[in-house]
Every structure is written in structure tokens, then in C-alpha cells.
Write a protein that holds these residues in place. Structure first.
Motif, short mmCIF file in Angstrom:
data_model
loop_
_atom_site.label_atom_id
_atom_site.label_comp_id
_atom_site.label_asym_id
_atom_site.label_seq_id
_atom_site.Cartn_x
_atom_site.Cartn_y
_atom_site.Cartn_z
N GLU A 1 0.74 -1.30 0.02
CA GLU A 1 0.14 0.06 -0.08
C GLU A 1 0.87 1.27 0.13
O GLU A 1 0.54 2.31 -0.61
CB GLU A 1 -0.94 0.05 1.14
CG GLU A 1 -2.10 -1.04 1.22
CD GLU A 1 -1.58 -2.44 1.60
OE1 GLU A 1 -2.27 -3.12 1.72
OE2 GLU A 1 -0.38 -2.68 2.05
N ARG B 1 2.03 1.72 -3.43
CA ARG B 1 1.07 2.45 -4.34
C ARG B 1 0.77 3.83 -3.94
O ARG B 1 0.83 4.57 -4.93
CB ARG B 1 -0.23 1.55 -4.32
CG ARG B 1 -0.08 0.40 -4.96
CD ARG B 1 -1.60 -0.28 -4.98
NE ARG B 1 -2.21 -0.60 -3.73
CZ ARG B 1 -1.97 -1.74 -3.28
NH1 ARG B 1 -1.37 -2.89 -3.83
NH2 ARG B 1 -2.84 -1.87 -2.03
N VAL B 2 0.92 4.30 -2.71
CA VAL B 2 0.93 5.65 -2.57
C VAL B 2 1.82 6.40 -3.25
O VAL B 2 1.73 7.62 -3.52
CB VAL B 2 0.84 5.91 -0.90
CG1 VAL B 2 0.97 7.37 -0.39
CG2 VAL B 2 -0.74 5.17 -0.40
N ARG C 1 3.94 5.75 -5.62
CA ARG C 1 3.43 5.77 -7.20
C ARG C 1 2.61 6.69 -7.69
O ARG C 1 2.36 7.52 -8.69
CB ARG C 1 3.26 4.48 -7.63
CG ARG C 1 2.97 4.28 -9.23
CD ARG C 1 2.87 2.99 -9.83
NE ARG C 1 4.21 1.96 -9.64
CZ ARG C 1 4.39 1.02 -8.88
NH1 ARG C 1 3.36 0.41 -8.11
NH2 ARG C 1 5.63 0.44 -8.92
N ASP C 2 1.20 6.83 -6.78
CA ASP C 2 0.22 7.67 -6.95
C ASP C 2 0.63 9.11 -7.02
O ASP C 2 0.07 10.07 -7.66
CB ASP C 2 -0.95 7.55 -5.97
CG ASP C 2 -1.62 6.14 -6.38
OD1 ASP C 2 -1.36 5.74 -7.53
OD2 ASP C 2 -2.59 5.85 -5.45
N MET C 3 1.51 9.37 -5.79
CA MET C 3 2.23 10.73 -5.70
C MET C 3 2.90 11.27 -6.78
O MET C 3 2.75 12.56 -7.34
CB MET C 3 2.96 10.83 -4.50
CG MET C 3 2.25 10.85 -3.23
SD MET C 3 3.70 10.69 -1.69
CE MET C 3 2.47 11.44 -0.55
N GLU D 1 2.45 10.51 -9.98
CA GLU D 1 1.79 10.59 -11.17
C GLU D 1 0.97 11.95 -10.77
O GLU D 1 0.73 12.75 -11.80
CB GLU D 1 0.28 9.65 -11.14
CG GLU D 1 1.02 8.05 -11.60
CD GLU D 1 0.17 7.18 -11.95
OE1 GLU D 1 -1.06 7.21 -11.53
OE2 GLU D 1 0.55 5.87 -11.88
N ALA D 2 0.40 12.34 -9.51
CA ALA D 2 -0.27 13.37 -9.34
C ALA D 2 0.64 14.49 -9.38
O ALA D 2 0.20 15.61 -10.11
CB ALA D 2 -0.88 13.39 -7.80
N ARG E 1 10.31 8.77 -10.28
CA ARG E 1 9.61 7.46 -10.81
C ARG E 1 10.78 6.41 -10.63
O ARG E 1 10.39 5.14 -10.11
CB ARG E 1 9.24 7.77 -12.40
CG ARG E 1 7.80 8.30 -12.35
CD ARG E 1 7.42 8.35 -13.94
NE ARG E 1 7.89 9.26 -14.67
CZ ARG E 1 7.52 10.33 -14.52
NH1 ARG E 1 6.26 10.77 -14.08
NH2 ARG E 1 7.99 11.37 -15.18
N SER F 1 9.73 -0.50 -5.23
CA SER F 1 8.57 -1.58 -5.67
C SER F 1 9.50 -3.00 -5.97
O SER F 1 8.70 -4.00 -5.52
CB SER F 1 7.70 -1.29 -6.88
OG SER F 1 7.06 -1.94 -7.38
#
Length: 216
Positions: free
Chosen positions: A101, A104-105, A107-109, A111-112, A176, A183
Motif C-alpha cells: 500500500e 502504491r501511495v 506511485r500515485d504521488m 503521477e499526481a 519514478r 517496488s
């Protein structure tokens, strides 16, 4: 928690946040009465907060006044050396301990944050959140504490390296790569990627400072 302790904590973080946001810049004088009025707290917790910030070298004496500290070239270089090693360790431990989790957070950061590359101030705040998330993913409370102090001291730099032309997009690419290494649970690659990221940020800042001196 007694009210005085709550006020002390609030005053400290309010002043710290104001420095971090650039409301108070290196060299600015901090006056108890002005701060108390601005933040709506009594002068006692303000005084205690100022003493704490002075102890942490975030404020310094100018005669009888307290001013926001500034970093000379050697101090900045020393800070980046420490930051590079501690951040590398955080990435290494995150690759070892981060939950799925948490990855994933991260990775989402990234992207945002791609939407912020043309806004250095917003990207700088997002960058700090990203790094803090890696610190937490290391699952080492003592390392988190030390990195928190390092990042507070970074607020004493008047500008962000992310303001340099093209640096935002490059930094995002580096982020990234860091997340991918975490990851993949590749501890060495994660540590190296984050150390390289900090080194490039330092070189960028050195170039910014050289340019300002030339223009001056």
C-alpha cells in the motif's frame, strides 16, 4: 495535555510552517508581540517556541533580536552531504520494509505531481511530501526524526532547486526511478537512485547560486 503545552506545540509548528512557506525568510526579524498577534496565541508559548527554534539553529541572534538563520556555502554543502546519506538509507529501508500500500501511495504521488512541473512552489511542497512518505516507509522512527530536522533546515534556503529551468520534469523522472526500485525491493538500487537525486539537486542549487552571484 495542559493548555500551555498545547499552545507551545502549536506556536512552534506555526512559526516553523511560516518559515517553510517563505513568509519569514532568512534575515527576517521575529518579534514576540507580532507573532502572538499573527497566530492568536499568548507571548509565553511564542517565547518558548522561539527558544526551541534557536536551539535547533533555525533562528540566530542579531544583537538582542532573533532573526531567521541563513546558510552559507559550507553549511549548505554539509547539509546536503548528510541529507544524501540519510535519504539513501531511507530508500534502502523502504525497499526492505514498505508495504504494498505504501508503494502504491508513492506511485500515485508521482503521477499526481506531474501536473505541478510548471509550478515550482507547489511542486516543492509536493516534493517534500513525497520524501516524507519514503521516510515513513522506512519504518525507522529514529531515521524519520533525523530527516525531519534536515528538512526543517532546508527551509532556510531562500529558493528551491525545482525553480531551475527543466528541473521539475527531471526530478519527477528521478522520483519514478526511486519508486520503481523500492517496488522491486532492490535496496541498493533504491539507495543509489535517491542519493543521485539529492546530488543532482545540490548541483542544481550550486548553479543557481553561481548565477545569482554573477548577476549581482
Amino acid at each position: 495535555m495542559p493548555r500551555s503545552q498545547t499552545n507551545n506545540k502549536d506556536a512552534y509548528h506555526l512559526i516553523l510552517e511560516a518559515i517553510d512557506m517563505g513568509i519569514y525568510k532568512p534575515g527576517d526579524r521575529l518579534v514576540e508581540s507580532d507573532l502572538a498577534e499573527r497566530f492568536g496565541v499568548s507571548r509565553t508559548p511564542i517565547r518558548e517556541a522561539l527558544q526551541r527554534l534557536e536551539t535547533q539553529s533555525l533562528l540566530e541572534r542579531d544583537g538582542r533580536s532573533l532573526i531567521v538563520a541563513s546558510l552559507d556555502h559550507n553549511q549548505m554543502a554539509e547539509l546536503y552531504v548528510v541529507r544524501r546519506e540519510l535519504e539513501g538509507l531511507a530508500a534502502r529501508l523502504a525497499a526492505r520494509h514498505a508495504t504494498d500500500e505504501e508503494v502504491r501511495v508513492l506511485r500515485d504521488m508521482v503521477e499526481a505531481d506531474d501536473a505541478l512541473v510548471d509550478d515550482p512552489v507547489a511542486l516543492s511542497r509536493a516534493n517534500r511530501r513525497f520524501h516524507e512518505q519514503i521516510h515513513l516507509a522506512s519504518h525507522n522512527r529514529y531515521l524519520v526524526q533525523q530527516l525531519d530536522l534536515v528538512h526543517r533546515t532546508m527551509a532556510l534556503m531562500a529558493t528551491t532547486s525545482l525553480a531551475a529551468q527543466g528541473r521539475g520534469e527531471i526530478a519527477q523522472s528521478e522520483h519514478r526511478g526511486i519508486v520503481e526500485a523500492i517496488s522491486a525491493r532492490d535496496e541498493e538500487a533504491a539507495a543509489e537512485a535517491l542519493r543521485d537525486h539529492i546530488s543532482i539537486a545540490f548541483m542544481t542549487r550550486l548553479k543557481q547560486d553561481a548565477g545569482r552571484r554573477e548577476r549581482g
